[in-house]
Structure formats: structure tokens, C-alpha cells
Design an enzyme around this catalytic site. Structure first.
Site, PDB file in Angstrom:
ATOM      1  N   GLN A 266       0.829  -1.195   0.000  1.00 42.77           N
ATOM      2  CA  GLN A 266       0.000   0.000   0.000  1.00 42.77           C
ATOM      3  C   GLN A 266       0.872   1.257   0.000  1.00 42.77           C
ATOM      4  O   GLN A 266       0.659   2.182  -0.772  1.00 42.77           O
ATOM      5  CB  GLN A 266      -0.913  -0.032   1.239  1.00 42.77           C
ATOM      6  CG  GLN A 266      -1.811   1.168   1.404  1.00 42.77           C
ATOM      7  CD  GLN A 266      -2.798   1.350   0.250  1.00 42.77           C
ATOM      8  OE1 GLN A 266      -2.905   0.534  -0.654  1.00 42.77           O
ATOM      9  NE2 GLN A 266      -3.518   2.455   0.280  1.00 42.77           N
ATOM     10  N   HIS A 269       2.661   3.058  -3.175  1.00 41.01           N
ATOM     11  CA  HIS A 269       1.946   3.818  -4.207  1.00 41.01           C
ATOM     12  C   HIS A 269       2.472   5.241  -4.319  1.00 41.01           C
ATOM     13  O   HIS A 269       2.816   5.709  -5.393  1.00 41.01           O
ATOM     14  CB  HIS A 269       0.447   3.879  -3.896  1.00 41.01           C
ATOM     15  CG  HIS A 269      -0.324   2.731  -4.450  1.00 41.01           C
ATOM     16  ND1 HIS A 269      -0.575   2.591  -5.800  1.00 41.01           N
ATOM     17  CD2 HIS A 269      -0.901   1.678  -3.853  1.00 41.01           C
ATOM     18  CE1 HIS A 269      -1.272   1.480  -5.997  1.00 41.01           C
ATOM     19  NE2 HIS A 269      -1.486   0.912  -4.840  1.00 41.01           N
ATOM     20  N   GLU A 334     -10.846   3.113   1.903  1.00 45.27           N
ATOM     21  CA  GLU A 334     -11.004   2.601   0.554  1.00 45.27           C
ATOM     22  C   GLU A 334     -10.935   1.064   0.560  1.00 45.27           C
ATOM     23  O   GLU A 334     -11.764   0.403  -0.048  1.00 45.27           O
ATOM     24  CB  GLU A 334      -9.890   3.178  -0.317  1.00 45.27           C
ATOM     25  CG  GLU A 334      -9.959   2.810  -1.772  1.00 45.27           C
ATOM     26  CD  GLU A 334      -8.690   3.212  -2.516  1.00 45.27           C
ATOM     27  OE1 GLU A 334      -7.740   3.724  -1.895  1.00 45.27           O
ATOM     28  OE2 GLU A 334      -8.669   3.000  -3.745  1.00 45.27           O
ATOM     29  N   HIS A 335      -9.957   0.524   1.248  1.00 42.64           N
ATOM     30  CA  HIS A 335      -9.799  -0.929   1.345  1.00 42.64           C
ATOM     31  C   HIS A 335      -9.762  -1.346   2.809  1.00 42.64           C
ATOM     32  O   HIS A 335      -9.052  -0.728   3.609  1.00 42.64           O
ATOM     33  CB  HIS A 335      -8.466  -1.398   0.733  1.00 42.64           C
ATOM     34  CG  HIS A 335      -8.166  -0.826  -0.611  1.00 42.64           C
ATOM     35  ND1 HIS A 335      -7.280   0.205  -0.797  1.00 42.64           N
ATOM     36  CD2 HIS A 335      -8.619  -1.150  -1.844  1.00 42.64           C
ATOM     37  CE1 HIS A 335      -7.196   0.495  -2.082  1.00 42.64           C
ATOM     38  NE2 HIS A 335      -8.006  -0.312  -2.734  1.00 42.64           N
ATOM     39  N   ASP A 368      -6.496  -5.555  -6.569  1.00 42.95           N
ATOM     40  CA  ASP A 368      -5.931  -4.563  -7.481  1.00 42.95           C
ATOM     41  C   ASP A 368      -5.816  -5.104  -8.894  1.00 42.95           C
ATOM     42  O   ASP A 368      -5.949  -4.363  -9.862  1.00 42.95           O
ATOM     43  CB  ASP A 368      -4.513  -4.170  -7.024  1.00 42.95           C
ATOM     44  CG  ASP A 368      -4.512  -3.292  -5.780  1.00 42.95           C
ATOM     45  OD1 ASP A 368      -3.432  -3.142  -5.172  1.00 42.95           O
ATOM     46  OD2 ASP A 368      -5.580  -2.752  -5.422  1.00 42.95           O
ATOM     47  N   HIS A 427     -52.501  19.785 -12.754  1.00 42.44           N
ATOM     48  CA  HIS A 427     -52.194  18.410 -12.356  1.00 42.44           C
ATOM     49  C   HIS A 427     -53.490  17.691 -11.978  1.00 42.44           C
ATOM     50  O   HIS A 427     -53.765  16.585 -12.433  1.00 42.44           O
ATOM     51  CB  HIS A 427     -51.240  18.385 -11.160  1.00 42.44           C
ATOM     52  CG  HIS A 427     -49.805  18.634 -11.521  1.00 42.44           C
ATOM     53  ND1 HIS A 427     -49.388  19.776 -12.163  1.00 42.44           N
ATOM     54  CD2 HIS A 427     -48.698  17.876 -11.322  1.00 42.44           C
ATOM     55  CE1 HIS A 427     -48.077  19.722 -12.344  1.00 42.44           C
ATOM     56  NE2 HIS A 427     -47.624  18.577 -11.862  1.00 42.44           N
TER      57      HIS A 427
END
Lengths: 444, 397
Positions: A266, A269, A334-335, A368, A427
Site C-alpha cells: 500500500q 503507491h 477505501e480498502h 488490485d 395536475h
């Protein structure tokens, strides 16, 4: 290392992915150099979008030259270059990408919704794909063929008619051949060699060469993210993405070698990525820390990894696993990875995460690349209200109302009453005209 | 305004309520006594009509709820989770529509949202619209705040001392509110940005001109920017509808608005055949598409772009506005090309689950390593390789 939920909350801050004001000075200066002394990042994005909207292909070419030193004859990547990229891609890599493509396709096919109609109730929903989708793939070192698969395949499975890809050319450099090979494997219809904000503008507004799309997907830098937000409404976008985040929940049964490897995967990145370990085992913390030192040293991206772990990383010791789940739900990462005995037993308590990874053979890295779900997942706490990219992001659901005479009669008077309460006589009249007609028919 | 509310909380909201709406607020939450009074003031027949509508809307949305699924052998699945807290916005003044409260709150409730709150502005000393408050009770809204406009959007997005921040903001508003919703997106989710309402009526010679005219008028009476369009392959229908329009408009209290809308935004399109009519509709991608034709279901399959589809002469859009079941919050301005009518899906998240067995992992691991290497991510490759090595070691024992 911090202890407990409250401490974790105070330490883990959110990064605003659109915080253009926090750009480093060199980027701000470059903006002023290119766009004028009064230019701000925001104003430069708006100007580029305006220019592309008005100037089409020629504006795109001008910016490619100005920003990327690229001299474009055509905006579409020549077929010869696509062929060469395919030939240059090693066979074993092609096969790996094709296997990944199959798994991603299978998963998304399993999630496809269907039309449904209840004729007696006179209601239903029809499912329709978007017609045209534009994908964006950044250039440079962040050129990820996996992202092409993870955005194009859900779109294709959803039935989108045309899927196109835009990726920037830098100077005279060739485009990343693996990205182009992935585009072919994923069934992308056309590849355009344009990047950055001008690419977003071209996809959103259309140019002579690039027909406008209905939705733009794919990551990019803060300028690209801001541009995506600015064109929303003109087109749809997949979302605004910030740095990637992972929380690893582990108990004493977790393998520290795996834990350390996952945190490193992780962190590598970029320096803003966040990798967090939450555990109820002090012993695991010791063993993971020892593993980290050893594994980082051997990694070519050691510098990035150390920066990320230092700035954004965290180890949280909790009293029990219920507290661990609470930390995760609060952060909405996110994960979220559960490296625990019997992970499926905890899945029901997970409320907020972009993607959930259960057990020691489901590291996020498998998600991924190849497990099946798209790796485009919500960051920055947006997992509270957003979902991982899926076929649903490329479909529209159209409710259908087809009332029988009887059904209409059962409901008509109530509709008239509400219309009157809302002060909308037209209406009320549209319903009353039919009720009167039905009554007249019945008295004959 | 958004910055001020973010920084100043309740006091900023009060200050703007006074400045913009002449409203002197003791509390931001509508007092229970006022909610009770609004309920008592609402006529019984109106309550019953709203309750019938609420039941129909609930039933429809329950039929659309997705479920968790898991394929244990494949090691994949999707878990469905509702949003936790949703904020609804209801404009004040003449555009106070109890139906919109039902049409936003009920999908949220059916989806399982834990807390649904409503913000609606108080103007000066005027009481709040009692029907809006009654609809909020019927729809199961948890709290009502008497704040409006951009400050309300800010309060819902950032939170104040009184108003806890929400995960999503839904509901229509003026251009300022629409802009504010766009600005807070990312902080919270929003249902969309909505422009003036639009309807295309596709009719053939079998259509009843009285109904056609009535439907166009119902659309046009919303506001001068609303658009009502008739597309038909029958010249004769055009004559009869035009004659009906004159007569029906004259009797309508909102005749001025109707005439302005039809003049500026209205249109009658004569086409050669119905296939061309469907093509016109698909091109425009209207919010509402109504097929007043013989055998409308036969054409439904060709409709690609519309917010909502209304089939046959007993399905005027007005029934969808109030009671048929689907939410009447539908995409405008051509956004039906990529957006959908509000539904339970707008209040749910789908969380993919990856739970690979050792065998499944082994089948896929080498390919993952290969791609990671191609992407220049050695740590990614390492995370997979560590496990492959471990498995290989176990197997050689």
C-alpha cells in the site's frame, strides 16, 4: 502507534483530494508561468476547459505542445503504434492480463441487473447502458494497465456502445505499450493521445476528432480531479479520488510476514498513500514492525514507502476486535482487509469500506489486479456514500408506469387531492379528465 | 455562506435566516408543538391520500431492493449497506410540495437509512407549510429543521451544533441551492443538479386530445421554464389538441404561467412515423417520456434515454408525480443520458467482497505478480509472492 478508537480518530486526518491551495510552490509558479501572473490552479483549469470547448482539436494540440512538449499530428493514436505496442508486450504478460480480464468480466456479469415488470401492478424498471464512456489513464510512472481493465471491462459488460481511452503523450516518448495492450484486451474502441485537463474537456464537450461522452472515468492528478468536478452535469463522472488508503485489521492469528508485505504494498503507491494496521495483539505489532524493517530495505521504492508510513501510516492497538471494526467503520477506508481467524463472521459488522478483503489469501493486491471487482474504490471517507466502480455506474434504471384502467381508478382520487393541496390545478385536471371519462363510459 | 456556516455553525445559520428570510429563530429544529399543530391542521382526506401514496411508493421501492450475494466457491460477493444519515431539502413558499417529501424520504427509509432529516425554510413570521410537515411525519422523517437555502445545504454538509452532518443531500431548490449542492459534493453525496422540468408526450392518432392537452398543461403550469413537448405522426391530433389547449388553459388559475411555458419552451413536432418520434425522444433524453399510443409496451424496448417512462392513456405523468410508486425526482436537462430517477440505489452502497480460498489464490497469484512487475510495483508483487512461497513451503513438508 496509538491506542483505542478515540486516539485513532484524532490522529487520522482526511486529505481533501481537491485541495488545490495546498499545491507546492513550484506547481503554483508553473501555473503562473503558463497562464499569467494572476492565474490560480482553479482559474487555469477553467480556462483550459473553456478553450477546448471553443477551440476543439486545435486547442487540444496547443495545450499538448505547451504542457507536455508533444507535437501531435493526430489526436487518435495511429493504428501502427497500437500494433507495435501489442507486439512489444511479452506473451506471459498478455496472458496474465487476459486472465485478469476474464475474472473481472465474470464478476461483473454476475452483478448485472435485469429489466423487471409487474404487469398487474403496472410498474417496472428498464435497465439501459450508457452509450459512450471516456476513460482517462495518466501517463508517466503512474501508467497502470490494470486500471484500464478495471474501468473498461465494467463498462463493456454493462453494454456501453463505445468505450474510448485518453492518455497523454509526453514529448517524443512512446506511450506505455502495456497500457495500450490492456486497452485492446479490454475492448476499448479508440485511444486518444491527449492528457490532463484538455483531455477531460475534450471528452466532456467533444471536439472534431473526439466525440463527447456520457461519462468520464479514471484517476488523475489534482488538476484532472478538479476538471472532472467542473464538467459534472455536462457529463457524469466516476468520482473524485484522493490518495489510496488501506486498513488492515489483524488478530494474533495473522501472519506478520503477510501483514508487513501488505502494508508495504500500500505504502509504495505514493507518499500520500495510507496504510494502517489495527490489531488487538501487542505481540503482532512487535513482529510486524520487525518484518517491516527487513522488507522495506530490500524494496526499490523504499523511500516512498518510508515517507508514506511516516506521514500517513499508523498502528492502532485496540482492546478487542469489536473496537477494531468500529475504528474501520469510522474511517470508512477505501480498502479494508480482515486478517483474522473466521473473517466471514465479521463481515456483517462492516458498514463503511470501499472494498472488503477477507482472510490471509485475499490481500488487497489480488483485488488490485485479478480477483474480479474493479479496483476503483472510494477514498477520503467517501465510502460512507459511494461504491466501488461496477456495472451500475454504466447503467441507468428507467422506472416504468403503465397503469391499467382499474389501477388508475383506485389511485386517481388521491392524486387529485394531493394536487389540489399543492396548488396545481392542471395536475388535478389531468387526472380528473380521465376519471370523468371513465365514469362517463361506465354510465353508458 | 458555505464557509460561514462551516465555521460558525448554528449562529451563522441564524444570522443568515435573519438576513435572507427575516426569520428570527430561537431553535433550528421545528418545535414539536408546531409539528403536532400541522398534523392536526391537515384535513383527514388529505392525510389519507398522502398515506395511500406513501404505501404505493414504499411497495415499489421494496420491490427494487438489492440483496447481498456471496459465491463462496469463487470467493467473491457484494454486500449492500444503506447510508447512515440523509438530509432532505424542501423549498419554501409556493413550491412547497408534500409529494416531494414522500418521494425523497420513502426511498431512503426503504433502503434502510438510519436517520432521515428534513430542512425547509421559515419565511419571516409565516408558519411552515403544514402539509409538508404532515408528509414528513407520514414518510417517517426523524427531524425537521427550519432552515433554508444555501445555509441549510451548508449545515447538512458540514454539520452544526444542532444539525449533525449527513452523508447525502437530496431535494430540489433554486439555482443558489443547486450550486451549493455542487460545491459540497465530495464532502457529502448529492442526488443531482436539477433544472426545469421537461416532458415529451409521444402520441398517435388513437390518443385522446382532451388527455393530451390536459397533460401538456399539467407540465406547463409548474413554471415558465418548464417544457412540454408533443410529438406525433398525426396532423389531425395536432389540430384537436391545439383546440383543446385553448379551452383548458382559459379555465386554469395558472393560465399565465402555462402560456409563458408553452410559448417559450413548448413545442409540437410532426413526424413521419413513430420510429422517428422515438428517435426524437431518445435524442432529447427528457425527464419524463409519455407514450399515448396504441400498444405502448411494444415501444418501450426502443426507449433508451428518459428519466421515467409512462405508458398508455391511464399513466399520465401526474400519476407518477404523486402516487404510482417510483420517485418523481428524475433527471433533467438531458442528464437522463447518464442518470437515473431517485431510487433505493441512491441510498445504498455496494461493497465488493474478496475472500479467496488457498486454491483460488494459487490459481491467480502468478498472474497478479506478473502484472505488478509490469507496473513497477515490487511491493505489490512481494505481497503475493510471500504467500505463494509460503504455500509452496507448506506443500513440500
Amino acid at each position: 502507534m496509538v491506542r483505542g478508537l478515540a486516539a485513532a480518530e484524532s490522529v487520522l486526518t482526511r486529505i481533501d483530494p481537491l485541495d488545490l491551495s495546498s499545491l507546492p510552490e513550484p506547481a503554483l509558479q508553473r501555473t503562473r508561468d503558463l497562464f499569467g501572473v494572476d492565474a490560480t490552479p482553479e482559474s487555469s483549469v477553467l480556462q483550459m476547459l473553456r478553450d477546448v470547448r471553443a477551440g476543439g482539436d486545435s486547442a487540444v494540440r496547443r495545450y499538448a505542445s505547451l504542457l507536455d512538449d508533444a507535437d501531435l499530428d493526430t489526436l487518435e493514436v495511429p493504428e501502427a503504434e497500437l500494433e507495435a505496442a501489442w507486439d512489444d508486450t511479452p506473451d506471459d504478460l498478455k496472458q496474465a492480463l487476459q486472465l485478469a480480464a476474464r475474472r473481472i468480466t465474470e464478476f461483473h456479469e454476475a452483478t448485472l441487473p435485469r429489466d423487471w415488470v409487474d404487469l398487474s401492478g403496472g410498474l417496472g424498471e428498464l435497465v439501459r447502458p450508457l452509450e459512450r464512456v471516456g476513460l482517462y489513464a495518466p501517463g508517466g510512472t503512474a501508467a497502470y494497465p490494470s486500471t484500464v481493465l478495471m474501468t473498461a471491462i465494467p463498462a463493456r459488460v454493462a453494454g456501453v456502445s463505445e468505450v474510448v481511452l485518453a492518455t497523454p503523450r509526453r514529448g517524443q516518448e512512446p506511450l506505455n505499450s502495456t497500457v495500450l495492450a490492456a486497452a485492446r484486451i479490454a475492448g476499448v474502441d479508440a485511444v486518444y493521445q491527449v492528457g490532463g485537463v484538455p483531455a477531460i474537456g475534450a471528452l466532456a464537450y467533444g471536439t472534431e476528432t473526439i466525440r463527447k461522452v456520457d461519462k468520464i472515468c479514471g484517476p488523475g492528478n489534482v488538476f484532472v480531479a478538479y476538471a472532472k468536478r467542473m464538467v459534472q452535469g455536462q457529463v457524469d463522472i466516476d468520482g473524485v479520488f484522493g490518495p489510496t488508503e488501506t486498513i488492515l485489521l489483524a488478530d494474533e492469528s495473522a501472519n506478520p510476514v503477510f501483514c508487513a508485505a501488505d502494508l508495504i504494498a500500500q505504502a509504495e503507491h505514493d507518499p500520500m498513500a495510507s496504510a494502517i494496521l489495527v490489531t488487538d495483539s501487542q505481540n503482532l505489532i512487535y513482529t510486524v514492525e520487525a518484518e517491516l524493517d527487513g522488507q522495506i530495505t530490500g524494496n526499490p521504492r523504499a523511500e516512498t514507502i518510508r515517507q508514506s508510513l511516516e506521514r500517513q501510516g499508523c498502528i492502532v492497538l485496540v482492546d478487542d476486535f469489536t473496537e477494531a471494526i468500529a475504528v474501520a467503520n469510522h474511517i470508512a477506508p477505501e480498502h479494508l482487509c480482515l486478517m483474522v481467524a473466521n473473517p466471514w463472521a465479521w463481515a456483517g459488522q462492516v458498514r463503511n469500506a470501499g472494498g472488503l478483503f477477507l482472510g490471509e489469501f485475499s490481500p488487497e493486491v489480488m483485488g488490485d489486479y485479478i480477483a474480479g471487482p474493479s479496483h476503483v474504490m472510494p477514498t477520503g471517507g467517501t465510502a460512507r456514500f459511494s461504491s466501488a466502480l461496477s456495472v451500475h455506474h454504466f447503467l441507468r434504471t428507467m422506472p416504468v408506469v403503465g397503469l391499467s384502467l382499474q389501477r388508475f381508478t383506485d389511485l386517481g382520487a388521491a392524486a387529485v387531492r394531493i394536487a389540489e393541496a399543492e396548488g396545481l390545478p392542471g395536475h388535478a385536471g389531468a387526472v380528473q379528465a380521465r376519471l370523468d371519462h371513465i365514469a362517463a363510459m361506465q354510465t353508458r
